[in-house]
Each structure stands twice: as C-alpha cells, then as structure tokens.
Design an enzyme around this catalytic site. Structure first.
Site, PDB file in Angstrom:
ATOM      1  N   LYS A  79       0.782  -1.151   0.028  1.00 41.94           N
ATOM      2  CA  LYS A  79      -0.111   0.024   0.215  1.00 41.94           C
ATOM      3  C   LYS A  79       0.741   1.340   0.096  1.00 41.94           C
ATOM      4  O   LYS A  79       1.953   1.180   0.566  1.00 41.94           O
ATOM      5  CB  LYS A  79      -0.807   0.019   1.130  1.00 41.94           C
ATOM      6  CG  LYS A  79      -1.842   0.990   1.056  1.00 41.94           C
ATOM      7  CD  LYS A  79      -2.919   0.927   2.474  1.00 41.94           C
ATOM      8  CE  LYS A  79      -3.960   2.047   2.693  1.00 41.94           C
ATOM      9  NZ  LYS A  79      -4.816   1.749   3.535  1.00 41.94           N
ATOM     10  N   SER A 154      -9.694   1.625   2.806  1.00 40.71           N
ATOM     11  CA  SER A 154      -8.663   2.549   1.986  1.00 40.71           C
ATOM     12  C   SER A 154      -7.843   1.670   1.329  1.00 40.71           C
ATOM     13  O   SER A 154      -6.863   2.095   0.245  1.00 40.71           O
ATOM     14  CB  SER A 154      -8.111   3.572   2.761  1.00 40.71           C
ATOM     15  OG  SER A 154      -7.199   2.909   3.790  1.00 40.71           O
ATOM     16  N   SER A 178     -10.135  -0.675   7.165  1.00 43.13           N
ATOM     17  CA  SER A 178      -9.345  -0.564   5.593  1.00 43.13           C
ATOM     18  C   SER A 178      -8.755  -1.743   5.170  1.00 43.13           C
ATOM     19  O   SER A 178      -8.261  -1.695   3.956  1.00 43.13           O
ATOM     20  CB  SER A 178      -8.281   0.879   5.684  1.00 43.13           C
ATOM     21  OG  SER A 178      -9.145   1.991   5.944  1.00 43.13           O
TER      22      SER A 178
END
Length: 494
Positions: A79, A154, A178
């Site tokens: 990420k 996210s 997330s």
C-alpha cells in the site's frame, strides 16, 4: 500451469522445489499487470526493473539455502502509505507526489529479509481517508469482480491487486476497517492484527492510536504466514508490543469443536443487506454442525462507535497531517507571498476534499470550548466500547459480524454522500477503537455476482482463534479463486 492462480504459500513451495523460478513468478505477475491494470488501476507505481533484478538476487539466496521461508521469492505489493527506500510513496495524495523516502517501513524490511519481491505500490484513498479508493489523487481503482463497482477502501488497491491476480499478496493498513472491508468487497482474505503486533514504523500516519498494518491475500493460510513474518516487537515504534508467541500458522486447523461463537444482535438488525445476513448466519450454522457453540447476545454501545471513531480519527489526522506544509518535503505551491501564504496555498492545493473535511473536523473537535464536549467524550466512549468487548470475550472465543452492510457499491455512489460512506464502517471501526484483531474471509456470492465477506473478531492477542475459525469457514465454503473478466464496452464484466 497458470502461475498467477497459485496462492502465495503454494507458489513459495514450488519455488523452493525448483519447479518455478523467482524470475518466472515475477514475469508472470508483470504480464498479468500489463493485461488487466488498464481496467483495474490497482497500482500507483510499478517497480518493473527493480523487481526483476530483485528476483535474480533472491533466487541466488534460495539456491544457496539461505532463504527457506514459505514466502521466499513470492511477488507482492505494498500500500502506498508505507515508506520504501528509493521508491515513490504518495499516500494517494498530490501533496506527496514527489516524495521518495530514504528508509523502508519495518514491516516491509521484515518481508524483504524473508525474500519478498516487491512489484510496486498500490493505490489507496488519500491518506487512507475513505472507504472506496475513490479519493485518491491518482484516480479510482475498480473492483475486479465487476469494474463498475468500487473495491472498497482505503486499501482497495492492495485487495484489488490480489483479486485480479496481479500479485500474490499485499500489505494494507487498517484504521477503521481499511483491510477487512475491501477484502470483503474483492473476495480475498484480509487480517487486521491486534494493535501493536506489527510495527507502524514507516507507515504514514492517519490515526496513530488506530492504524495497524496487516496482510491481504488469497486465503487464510497466506494471511497467517505473512503475519508470522511481519509481526514482532520494534523499538522504533513506541506502541509496538512484544508477544510470547508468533506461531500464527499453528492455528491453520479445521477444528472449531467447543469454540464459543457470539452473534451480536446489534450487527444483524436494520441496515444489513438480507443476502449478507443470510449467508453469514448459514455459515455459522455450518460451524455449529462442526461442534462450535453459537449464541446470540447484545453488544451495547455499538451505535456510538461511528461518531467516536470519526472524532478521534479526525483529531489525530489533523495533528498528523500538519507536517505536510510544503517546507521540508512534498508539494509546494509555485506562487506565494510569505511563509503563511505558502502554507495555506500548498495545503489547499495539495490536499483533496475528503482530507480537508477531516482536518477541519479534527481541528474543530480539538478547539477551545469543544475539546471536552467532543474529543474527551469520544475517548471515554472508546474506553466503554473496549469494556463491552471485554465482557463479551469473557464468554466467547470469537465474535461473528459482517464486514460491511452491503456488497461493493457502484463507483460514484458513495462520494456524493460522505455520511453514507462513514456509516458503511459500522461493523469494523469498533475493532480498531478496542485494538482487537479481526479477519475478513469470503463467505459467498450475492445475486449480483459480488463477493460477501464474513468478519471474525477476537480478543486482544487471540489471532489464532480467529485464524482457526476463518480457516474452517474457508473449508466449509470452498475457496473460489477470483477470476477477472475483461471489461465489456460498458466497463463491466463479460
């Protein structure tokens, strides 16, 4: 054999056996990225040349017997809010569009030591603020199951990349769901460990008391294997915790005999999609047939979790994001008059709408006259929520919950109503407020052909219990490998 269909552990086994080379695995992943990335857009940065070079280095270490772990040589992604030395790290924001860190996050360093090959950095909601991966400055990510739908957020880029078979696993971060929510939307497994289990060193902070790094992977075995590598005490992180055991793969047994499972009535009432409710409860019945003891109970104070979470997270975000001011690194406005004007213009131009909204909310709840009324009250509520979970875990080993109230919504449907987006986190934020471990595992497919995720929550440091339950769910439901269909003319699945 299609290499990209393998799980991370399956691939690692074949690499160690000499059936597949590390370069072949990396080339297969890069070929899949070339094939689907134009539709999915899971990556911000693709580390093509570096990945191939790293593949050859890792292969030599494997051949020499220096790397023997289950993940050695397996291509993965990170990420884009985790620092990687020499590789662009944007956190999905314009304000960090030119930021190349001089160090690597501790979790990624541990994976590198285990022989991981990083393919690139995955797309995300800007500074992890969002539930759909639509607030990224670098464009939206699409759900591989249906390109007209969001992948969740996210960590949507990480989960979409795994589901689209662009990588074998990915790291995400979980502040209020997330990892678990996008894993549910994308039909993969996603694990949020107990707070403090994985070092946050090198993670660009959103809400420091809530953030936790964890894996998104094809199955529960992969998640447990990855967590064994990245978990551990780190003196560079003051919230890092030393634990007696990190043997998470020892829980990979299909055995729930005598396991006490709690079903919170509050999580299965109004607002939950009927197909999700029926799928999860049917799965629980299957667990009961295998010897689990199932009971419904009331988990009070859950209705206060969303307001408490957004007050605390926004307050911490307002403080954490004050460092992005155009002075030391990141974006700086081209034209300005004086220091204060440079601050204002750089931040106004560099941050997106959702980030600005949360910074303003955070500044408001911390301001004089409102600090006691909002922020302190939210902290007290957080403590009460933790007490409720303590009471529940005195009686149950695992709590079962949905990961989201619906399956993946269509692109654009959430951003128009931010409050609706916030409320979609209703089943996940309590876990972060209480610092608990949680895992999302695929439990079925709805009538629209979209994955349904089932969340399993454990007490602090009881990851092995939720891994054991999730592994059993996987065996009950059967593991459906996600298949990406090419986009049709309308952008959906064929």
């Amino acid at each position: 054999m299609d290499i990209t269909c393998l799980t991370a552990v399956e691939l690692g086994k074949k690499i160690r056996a000499g059936e597949i080379s590390v370069r072949e695995a990396v080339e297969a992943s890069l070929a899949q990225i070339d094939k689907v990335e134009k539709d999915v857009h899971a990556f911000v940065t693709i580390n093509r040349e570096e990945a191939l070079k790293r593949a050859d280095e890792v292969q030599k270490l494997i051949d020499a017997g220096e790397l023997t772990g289950p993940l050695a040589g397996v291509p993965m992604a990170v990420k884009d809010n985790m620092c990687t030395e020499g590789v662009l790290t944007t956190s999905g924001s314009k304000i960090l569009g030119n930021f190349v860190p001089s160090y690597t996050a501790e979790a990624m360093k541990r994976l590198e030591a285990a022989g991981a090959v990083m393919l690139g950095k995955t797309n995300m909601d800007e500074f992890a603020m969002g539930s759909t991966t639509e607030t990224s400055y670098y464009g939206v990510t699409r759900n591989p199951w249906n390109l007209e739908h969001v992948p969740g957020g996210s960590s949507g880029g990480s989960c979409a990349a795994v589901a689209a078979q662009e990588c074998f696993y990915a790291l995400g971060s979980d502040t209020g769901g997330s990892i678990r929510q996008p894993s549910a939307f994308c039909g993969v497994a996603g694990l949020k460990p107990t707070y403090g289990t994985v070092s946050r060193y090198g993670l660009i902070a959103y809400g420091s008391s809530l953030d936790q790094i964890g894996p998104a992977a094809r199955d529960v075995t992969d998640c447990a294997s990855i967590l064994e590598v990245i978990a551990g005490h780190d003196p560079k992180d003051s919230t890092s915790v030393g634990r007696e055991s990190y043997a998470f793969t020892s829980a990979l047994t299909e055995d729930v005999q005598g396991m006490r499972i709690g079903i919170p009535r509050d999580y299965f009432g109004e607002g939950l999609d009927k197909e999700i409710k029926d799928t999860i409860l049917q799965t629980v019945k299957e667990l009961e047939k295998k010897g689990a003891i199932v009971e419904e109970f009331d988990l009070n104070l859950v209705k206060y979790a969303i307001p408490a979470y957004y007050v605390i997270a926004s307050a911490e975000a307002g403080s954490n994001l004050s460092r992005f001011d155009g002075v030391k690194y990141g974006y700086r406005t081209e034209e300005y008059e004086g220091l204060h004007n440079m601050y204002k213009k750089s931040r106004s131009e560099g941050f997106g709408a959702e980030v600005k909204r949360r910074i303003m909310l955070g500044s408001f709840v911390l301001s004089s006259g409102y600090y006691d009324a909002y922020y302190l009250k939210a902290l007290r509520t957080k403590a009460l929520i933790k007490q409720e979970f303590d009471r529940a875990f005195a009686k149950y080993d695992v709590i079962v919950a949905p990961a989201a109230p619906t399956t993946a919504p269509k692109l654009g449907s959430s951003l128009s109503d931010p409050l609706k987006m916030y409320l979609s986190d209703v089943y996940t934020v309590s876990v972060n407020l209480a610092g608990l471990p949680g895992i999302s595992v695929p439990a079925g497919i709805d009538s629209k052909g979209l994955p349904i995720g089932m969340q399993l929550i454990g007490d602090c440091y009881q990851e092995n219990k939720i891994i054991r339950a999730a592994y059993t769910v996987e065996r009950i439901r059967g593991y459906a490998r996600p298949q990406l269909a090419a986009a049709d003319e309308k952008g959906g699945r064929q």
